[in-house]
Scaffold this active site. Sequence first.
Site, mmCIF file in Angstrom:
data_model
loop_
_atom_site.group_PDB
_atom_site.id
_atom_site.type_symbol
_atom_site.label_atom_id
_atom_site.label_comp_id
_atom_site.label_asym_id
_atom_site.label_seq_id
_atom_site.Cartn_x
_atom_site.Cartn_y
_atom_site.Cartn_z
ATOM 1 N N ASP A 168 0.808 -1.222 0.000
ATOM 2 C CA ASP A 168 0.000 0.000 0.000
ATOM 3 C C ASP A 168 0.841 1.272 0.000
ATOM 4 O OD1 ASP A 168 0.880 -0.512 2.580
ATOM 5 O OD2 ASP A 168 -0.845 0.414 3.534
ATOM 6 N N TYR A 247 10.141 4.063 2.391
ATOM 7 C CA TYR A 247 11.191 3.133 2.796
ATOM 8 C C TYR A 247 12.578 3.543 2.309
ATOM 9 C CZ TYR A 247 8.065 -0.247 4.936
ATOM 10 O OH TYR A 247 7.180 -0.861 5.779
#
Length: 460
Positions: A168, A247
């Site tokens: 997601d 990330y």
Amino acid sequence: MTHLAIIGGGGFRIPLIVHALTTSHRTLRLSRLTLIDVDDDRLAAMRAIVTDQLRSSPHLDLELTTTNDLAAGLIGADVIFVAVRPGGVEGRVIDELTALEHDFLGQETVGVAGMAYALRTIPVARKFAATIADVAPDAWTINFTNPAGVITQAMREHLGPRVVGICDTPIALLRRARAALDLAPATSGSFDYLGLNHLGWLRSLVVDGTDRLPELLSDEARLGTLEEAQLMGTQWISRVGALPNEYLFYYYRHREALAAISASETRGQFLAAQQHHFYELCTHEEHPYELWNRTRAARDASYMAEGRAPEDRYARETAEIEQGGYQEVALDAMTAFLHDEPATMILNVGNTDTPDGAPVIPGLPNDAVIEVGCHVDTGGAHPWPIAPARGDMLALMLAIKECDALLLSATKHGDYELAARAFGTHPLVDSVDAADALLTAYCERIPAIREALSYPHPLP
């Protein structure tokens, strides 16, 4: 009618999927939900929670079944979700703490801890894929299991393009960018997203023929509202010239991430304590779904806490928590695959899943699993053409995909040396000797890794 089977049906996030099913506007026509798990206690707990949850949705005529028999649970499945954690959250704690003991980043999907997770998960994923190919060859498989890119690539050995990986974070990035530009969520237009799972960049956002992304990148106030900018800094994101997946914080601010994780409990430790308490209480609760909801709120608020200031570590934005997550992405894919309701999505697919077999990202291996925009329909996921990868982006992706390839070969052939090469050449590793010592420690502490690599030395 549709039969959905979930491998890992005792996992904590199952009620999120059920909630999405019960509130969806999509033409799902779901008649049966099968939860499959080897942990009978967790499976029983999740059955109680989901049963309690379904009481508030009497309009959904859903047959709920549970089983610890993989093949039996897959019979007749139209769609299969795979969301497993071999070794449990306790395994994650070992992954993270062992990395930190050796002065490496302890993060579930990034760096050496992510590779440890992959080593103990790839053999299991291959077995699942082989069983699916045998028992339910016409089913669509949607992989939730991390590290999603390499795990999906392992499953493709048996399932080919009938398995896709989902996450997601890319669609959440796109949603945040649109909100920062005051665009409605359903605004039509196009975008260019390039990358791998947990490593990608939004490079354009075109509305009415105009790319609005440069406008956002040059507006420090608007850019600063994005979680990605709060993690990595507005100046750096402006320099990159694209919006990075959150990330990439672990790559772009590696020192800061390592220091923050080292100074507090790891995410794995937090979840291990929380889940142990939750599952212990669950069997005694009259309304276990309410307990689950309270536990989920605390869990979501702590997501990527190491990227925030200490005073804000467990204060993630409420609006961000309440937005649809990976379960919404999965249902979009499921509906598109089964019910001729095409969707535009960002998925983990094969680099050459194109009509002419040409790679979507030239320079990456043909068999690489990448994360890009796709049109999804009953024929599968079809990645669209994108602009060439810039050198710095391609170099990072290529390094990670080489590590993935080494891990896949190492687990296929039981070869410690190939795994050691993966550990030693990862971009976040600064010493091959330290990396080799770390891999040895993983083999000594985690039986599944020792077995996967046919570890050649006696244990101490």
